[in-house]
Design a protein around this motif. Structure first.
Motif, PDB file in Angstrom:
ATOM      1  N   LEU A 171       0.857  -1.189   0.000  1.00 40.06           N
ATOM      2  CA  LEU A 171       0.000   0.000   0.000  1.00 40.06           C
ATOM      3  C   LEU A 171       0.885   1.229   0.000  1.00 40.06           C
ATOM      4  O   LEU A 171       1.715   1.411   0.891  1.00 40.06           O
ATOM      5  N   ARG A 208       0.690   5.288   0.152  1.00 35.98           N
ATOM      6  CA  ARG A 208      -0.258   6.350   0.528  1.00 35.98           C
ATOM      7  C   ARG A 208       0.287   7.757   0.324  1.00 35.98           C
ATOM      8  O   ARG A 208      -0.430   8.660  -0.091  1.00 35.98           O
ATOM      9  N   VAL A 244      -2.713   4.799  -3.642  1.00 35.46           N
ATOM     10  CA  VAL A 244      -3.738   5.790  -3.300  1.00 35.46           C
ATOM     11  C   VAL A 244      -3.384   7.098  -4.003  1.00 35.46           C
ATOM     12  O   VAL A 244      -2.236   7.553  -3.935  1.00 35.46           O
ATOM     13  N   ALA A 252      -8.376   8.740  -2.823  1.00 32.16           N
ATOM     14  CA  ALA A 252      -8.218   8.954  -1.387  1.00 32.16           C
ATOM     15  C   ALA A 252      -9.510   8.700  -0.629  1.00 32.16           C
ATOM     16  O   ALA A 252      -9.484   8.328   0.558  1.00 32.16           O
ATOM     17  N   VAL A 312     -10.023   5.366   1.328  1.00 33.49           N
ATOM     18  CA  VAL A 312      -9.387   5.104   2.621  1.00 33.49           C
ATOM     19  C   VAL A 312      -9.735   6.159   3.665  1.00 33.49           C
ATOM     20  O   VAL A 312      -9.283   6.066   4.807  1.00 33.49           O
ATOM     21  N   GLU A 366      -8.827   7.172   8.171  1.00 30.56           N
ATOM     22  CA  GLU A 366      -7.756   8.153   8.342  1.00 30.56           C
ATOM     23  C   GLU A 366      -8.146   9.301   9.255  1.00 30.56           C
ATOM     24  O   GLU A 366      -7.559  10.376   9.188  1.00 30.56           O
ATOM     25  N   PRO A 389      -3.074   9.989   8.044  1.00 26.96           N
ATOM     26  CA  PRO A 389      -2.963   9.144   6.855  1.00 26.96           C
ATOM     27  C   PRO A 389      -2.528   7.726   7.195  1.00 26.96           C
ATOM     28  O   PRO A 389      -1.784   7.493   8.153  1.00 26.96           O
ATOM     29  N   GLU A 410       2.633   3.571   5.041  1.00 25.11           N
ATOM     30  CA  GLU A 410       3.123   2.811   3.888  1.00 25.11           C
ATOM     31  C   GLU A 410       3.410   1.394   4.390  1.00 25.11           C
ATOM     32  O   GLU A 410       4.174   1.220   5.338  1.00 25.11           O
TER      33      GLU A 410
END
Length: 211
Positions: free
Chosen positions: A41, A43, A96, A127, A130, A134, A138, A141
């Motif tokens: 992932l 981000r 993302v 975004a 997710v 959050e 955020p 990673e």
């Protein structure tokens, strides 16, 4: 997918690895993987890539050279795909994306598109996909390697790689693998995303100095 949640990662429950130790540990564990997939992932919307000639050209504002250097990676990327096929172990990446795109993302998405052309499995989510997770900040990673090892990859405030925390607790690894897989299943192939959203590039968006 909507019922899946990303487990909270507490630093004290992991083992801190400095940058070189993380890279060495990752390579060693990845080399012995067989018949197990991995998940990543991404981000952050800006990283400072290290020792990547195409990114260096991008930062200088030389877009044509940056794209030419990406093309030069085709053979090595195809070789990585063949190795994955031999091991029956595939790497899946969820990227993302926030809009408007940062200059860095305009470069990275094209780099990811090339990886996908060479066989890597990459999908994009907005975004908003997710946002519900959050509220405290955020998402991190994260890389889940072969269903056994989880890395929370660390970066400095400016986006320079700074090692990782390594976790091997089964429920954490499994929870993050399920979460990233769920995002992947709802995501869009990076190739179609780039072809639709990045059909042109103005000179004002070239080079990370515009950030």
């Amino acid at each position: 997918m909507s019922d899946l949640r990303a487990p909270h990662l507490i630093p004290a429950q992991g083992e801190r690895l400095v940058r070189e130790a993380y890279r060495r540990d990752f390579r060693q564990r990845e080399a012995v993987l067989r018949n197990r997939d991995s998940w990543k992932l991404e981000r952050r919307q800006h990283f400072e890539e290290q020792a990547v000639p195409s990114y260096d050209a991008f930062r200088r504002g030389d877009w044509d050279e940056s794209m030419r250097l990406l093309e030069e990676r085709t053979d090595s990327l195809l070789a990585m795909t063949r190795e994955d096929e031999l091991r029956n172990s595939f790497f899946h990446r969820v990227r993302v994306v926030e809009t408007p795109l940062t200059p860095y993302m305009r470069w990275e998405l094209r780099s990811l598109r090339m990886r996908a052309e060479c066989g890597e499995r990459i999908r994009v989510v907005g975004a908003e996909a997710v946002a519900a997770f959050e509220r405290g900040g955020p998402l991190p990673e994260v890389v889940v390697l072969g269903g056994r090892t989880l890395y929370r990859v660390l970066y400095t405030e400016g986006g320079v790689p700074d090692g990782a925390f390594r976790y091997t607790t089964p429920h954490l690894v499994r929870g993050w693998e399920d979460y990233i897989r769920g995002l992947y299943e709802t995501g869009e192939d990076v190739r179609s995303y780039v072809d639709r959203e990045l059909t042109s590039l103005s000179s004002s968006t070239v080079g990370s100095k515009t950030e």
